[in-house]
Design a protein around this motif. Structure first.
Motif, PDB file in Angstrom:
ATOM      1  N   GLY A 109      -0.834   8.591 -10.768  1.00 44.17           N
ATOM      2  CA  GLY A 109      -2.052   7.825 -10.980  1.00 44.17           C
ATOM      3  C   GLY A 109      -3.035   8.059  -9.854  1.00 44.17           C
ATOM      4  N   PRO A 110      -4.317   7.822 -10.093  1.00 42.32           N
ATOM      5  CA  PRO A 110      -5.318   8.026  -9.044  1.00 42.32           C
ATOM      6  C   PRO A 110      -5.180   6.996  -7.939  1.00 42.32           C
ATOM      7  N   ALA A 111      -5.278   7.453  -6.711  1.00 40.59           N
ATOM      8  CA  ALA A 111      -5.259   6.524  -5.577  1.00 40.59           C
ATOM      9  C   ALA A 111      -6.581   5.783  -5.517  1.00 40.59           C
ATOM     10  N   PRO A 112      -6.569   4.506  -5.200  1.00 38.56           N
ATOM     11  CA  PRO A 112      -7.826   3.757  -5.131  1.00 38.56           C
ATOM     12  C   PRO A 112      -8.719   4.285  -4.017  1.00 38.56           C
ATOM     13  N   ASP A 113      -9.999   4.416  -4.313  1.00 33.54           N
ATOM     14  CA  ASP A 113     -10.945   4.914  -3.319  1.00 33.54           C
ATOM     15  C   ASP A 113     -11.396   3.740  -2.463  1.00 33.54           C
ATOM     16  N   ALA A 114     -10.672   3.517  -1.359  1.00 30.91           N
ATOM     17  CA  ALA A 114     -10.963   2.360  -0.509  1.00 30.91           C
ATOM     18  C   ALA A 114     -12.323   2.473   0.159  1.00 30.91           C
ATOM     19  N   ALA A 115     -12.868   3.698   0.223  1.00 32.86           N
ATOM     20  CA  ALA A 115     -14.126   3.877   0.937  1.00 32.86           C
ATOM     21  C   ALA A 115     -15.339   3.456   0.117  1.00 32.86           C
ATOM     22  N   THR A 116     -15.190   3.325  -1.207  1.00 32.32           N
ATOM     23  CA  THR A 116     -16.350   3.002  -2.039  1.00 32.32           C
ATOM     24  C   THR A 116     -16.231   1.662  -2.743  1.00 32.32           C
ATOM     25  N   LEU A 118       1.483  -3.855 -11.333  1.00 30.29           N
ATOM     26  CA  LEU A 118       2.763  -3.212 -11.019  1.00 30.29           C
ATOM     27  C   LEU A 118       2.821  -1.792 -11.569  1.00 30.29           C
ATOM     28  N   GLU A 119       2.349  -1.603 -12.799  1.00 27.33           N
ATOM     29  CA  GLU A 119       2.353  -0.272 -13.406  1.00 27.33           C
ATOM     30  C   GLU A 119       1.483   0.688 -12.592  1.00 27.33           C
ATOM     31  N   ALA A 120       0.308   0.205 -12.159  1.00 24.53           N
ATOM     32  CA  ALA A 120      -0.582   1.061 -11.364  1.00 24.53           C
ATOM     33  C   ALA A 120       0.041   1.401 -10.017  1.00 24.53           C
ATOM     34  N   LEU A 121       0.699   0.427  -9.408  1.00 24.78           N
ATOM     35  CA  LEU A 121       1.371   0.657  -8.124  1.00 24.78           C
ATOM     36  C   LEU A 121       2.485   1.684  -8.273  1.00 24.78           C
ATOM     37  N   ASP A 122       3.243   1.564  -9.352  1.00 28.12           N
ATOM     38  CA  ASP A 122       4.335   2.507  -9.600  1.00 28.12           C
ATOM     39  C   ASP A 122       3.789   3.907  -9.861  1.00 28.12           C
ATOM     40  N   ALA A 123       2.668   3.988 -10.595  1.00 30.30           N
ATOM     41  CA  ALA A 123       2.071   5.297 -10.888  1.00 30.30           C
ATOM     42  C   ALA A 123       1.603   5.980  -9.610  1.00 30.30           C
ATOM     43  N   ARG A 124       1.012   5.225  -8.700  1.00 33.03           N
ATOM     44  CA  ARG A 124       0.556   5.823  -7.436  1.00 33.03           C
ATOM     45  C   ARG A 124       1.745   6.280  -6.599  1.00 33.03           C
TER      46      ARG A 124
END
Length: 639
Positions: free
Chosen positions: A456-463, A445-451
């Motif tokens: 916060g850094p967006a997850p690199d879905a490509a890697t 939840l904290e990471a989702l709120d940060a994005r």
């Protein structure tokens, strides 16, 4: 009926017997201090009473079997072994061995602790899988270790203080282990016995099932101030195991082999649980408050698993409706933290994955409704505030989102929060979780709120590799997905594609469309960096499944909520199409198709009002193809 009550009467008398033997030894002037005799005797009696109390989670038939065959036999064997050693004159040899070697006295505490906790040691599970070793350890544990009874009686009989001290330590450690299993461990008390009982009931003939059910109604339901409905809860838990084909009991082997499709066994388990609950309601036509609470919580557990099946099968509307009913039942009976935490877990998964339709306005309203509940734990209130801020942002109420985030920072999470939440889990008849699981949910939840805030850094879905929760997939599909994930993590994504695709095929064949879509979406997203052409094919399959799932949604708001997922997929496919020419169709037409699907989805849904169905994607594609052909003929040079 009387024979089944006999163990409940006879077995507790061992408590009195042990205490009387200790008191008799003290009166006879034993050389052992009275504290080393009376104290352990009382603790052994307490363990016996805990056996009787904890066996209440079993049905009458299984309860009698456990107290007689396992617990009672262990106590009887201890008396028999010590009596035999005393009669044949082996006791002096035991005392001589104890004093001839210095290490038993020097390390008596460590030895007692090892004997009481050996089955918790690393590597014991692997050793216990060896059949011969397992049987030998079970016999030794029953005769020489359990409750410290044999050591206690040996010390009492021999009059040796050294053996009595060792026995006292062993009794203390055995009691601590029992208390940990009953009140601290996240594993349900007597979980193995409950599973075996459930399989015996489920796989038994109709006469056996009727006998068990009748005894259960008579002894545990009818006339009880708070009926014991643990058998219903156990059947619901086994429905989840059956859905995942997880650790089946040998008694189920024949039935599972006869099942052609995963999930059918789970439905049968659910039907058995529903049938028992119906009989319990029939036996209590006018329930008292405590009886109604037990019936409603059992119903909530049953509905909750049905929600799990409906989500996997893509029945989103019914799943959402039933999930709200479950939370209402929990809230009605005071389980406010469990209800609110369940909502948080559901919305966190929907927001993070983007695969479940959620209407932000309705989600925010339900979150704020739970925030008004009194007595919420700081952990639960923190989760509610973070999610409310997330959905307030989605609705455009940024000021409200800021206020909710500020309130979140005022919450101080305590370790006791997880213990209290687990207490509510158990009250609802469900297993507890380790604190780390709750902390990971909050971290997500904290990471989702940060994005969302851009902090916060967006997850690199490509890697990243595919994020597939293997435990949620039924047997055959779960095994193929696990094999594919092992290959992917070993650096072999091309080889991993085949078993992962087979897993999606199995899920789609058996009707688990939502699970199949999640697998395809994760695999296709991960393939974008390593194999764009394969990614295009996989995501195209995912888009096709997503459109099938959304076509089954009658609620306009829920259909509109799927627009973000549609847009994400169409944008990804457009990008891949430009990178993987030649495309499977004329590139310009296909890209135009995808763009129209992405931008026109909301409009098409809004057009489909009343009895008229929304314009479907295949119909739109046919219209676009016809328009393209007409334009080509019009622009063709005349002969």
């Amino acid at each position: 009926m009387g024979l089944l009550r006999l163990p409940l009467v006879v077995y507790p008398w061992f408590t009195s017997l042990v205490v009387l033997v200790a008191v008799g030894a003290v009166r006879d002037g034993s050389a052992i201090p009275s504290a080393l005799l009376i104290g352990p005797a009382v603790l052994i009696g307490l363990m016996i009473q805990l056996d009787v109390w904890s066996a209440g989670v079993l049905s009458p038939l299984e309860r009698a079997r456990k107290l007689c065959w396992l617990d009672g036999r262990g106590v009887a064997f201890a008396f028999f072994v010590v009596l035999y050693a005393h009669v044949v004159g082996l006791m002096p040899s035991v005392v001589g061995f104890w004093h001839r070697h210095p290490w038993p006295g020097q390390y008596e505490i460590a030895i007692a602790l090892l004997l009481a906790t050996y089955n918790y040691l690393p590597g014991f599970a692997a050793l216990d899988r060896i059949t011969a070793v397992k049987h030998v350890l079970a016999v030794l544990d029953m005769i020489f270790v359990r409750k410290g009874m044999t050591a206690f009686l040996a010390g009492l009989s021999s009059g040796d203080r050294g053996i009595a001290e060792f026995a006292a330590w062993l009794v203390v450690f055995e009691l601590l282990v029992q208390l940990h299993q009953l009140f601290v461990s996240t594993e349900q008390p007597l979980a193995v016995f409950r599973r075996i009982e459930a399989h015996h009931y489920f796989a038994g003939a109709s006469d056996h099932r009727r006998k068990v059910a009748d005894l259960w109604i008579e002894e545990d339901v009818r006339g009880q101030r708070s009926p014991r409905l643990d058998l219903v809860h156990t059947l619901c838990d086994e429905a989840m195991h059956a859905a995942q084909d997880n650790n089946p009991h040998p008694a189920m082997a024949r039935y599972l082999k006869a099942e052609r499709h995963p999930g059918q066994a789970a439905k049968s388990w659910l039907a058995a649980a529903s049938e028992l609950l119906t009989q319990a309601r029939r036996a209590l036509p006018d329930p008292e408050p405590a009886q109604r609470r037990a019936l409603d919580l059992a119903e909530a557990h049953l509905i909750r698993f049905r929600v799990h099946l409906d989500v996997s099968l893509g029945r989103q509307e019914r799943a959402l409706k039933d999930q709200r009913k479950v939370r209402d039942l929990w809230t009605r009976h005071g389980l406010h933290n469990l209800s609110a935490n369940n909502l948080c877990v559901e919305l966190t998964g929907a927001r993070a994955d983007g695969t479940k339709p959620v209407v932000p306005e309705k989600a925010l309203a339900e979150l704020e409704q739970h925030l008004d509940q009194p007595g919420l734990l700081p952990y639960v209130r923190c989760s509610l505030l973070l999610l409310a801020a997330e959905y307030a942002t989605l609705t455009g109420d940024l000021a409200r989102a800021v206020e909710l985030r500020e309130r979140r920072h005022q919450q101080v999470i305590r370790r006791s929060d997880f213990r209290i939440l687990n207490r509510e889990q158990r009250a609802a008849g469900m297993p507890a979780f380790k604190p780390v699981r709750y902390r990971l949910t909050l971290a997500s939840l904290e990471a989702l709120d940060a994005r969302t805030r851009g902090a916060g850094p967006a997850p690199d879905a490509a890697t990243r590799p595919p994020r597939i929760i293997l435990s949620n997939l039924p047997g055959g599909a779960g095994a193929r997905a696990a094999a594919g994930m092992r290959l992917w993590l070993d650096g072999k994504p091309a080889q991993a594609a085949s078993p992962l695709s087979e897993a999606a095929d199995l899920l789609q064949r058996d009707g688990f469309l939502a699970d199949a879509f999640n697998v395809l979406l994760e695999v296709g997203t991960a393939q974008r960096a390593v194999d764009p052409a394969a990614a295009y094919d996989t995501l195209a399959r995912a888009l096709h499944l997503q459109q099938r799932l959304r076509a089954g949604l009658a609620n306009t708001d829920l259909r509109l909520a799927t627009g973000a997922t549609t847009e994400h997929l169409t944008r990804a496919l457009t990008d891949l199409l430009l990178r993987t020419l030649p495309a499977p169709a004329p590139p310009a037409l296909t890209i135009f198709d995808l763009a129209e699907l992405s931008r026109s989805r909301v409009l098409l849904d809004q057009l489909g009002t009343g009895a008229t169905r929304p314009v479907t994607y295949p119909a739109l594609r046919a219209l676009l193809a016809e328009a393209s052909t007409t334009l080509a003929l019009t622009d063709a040079p005349k002969a």
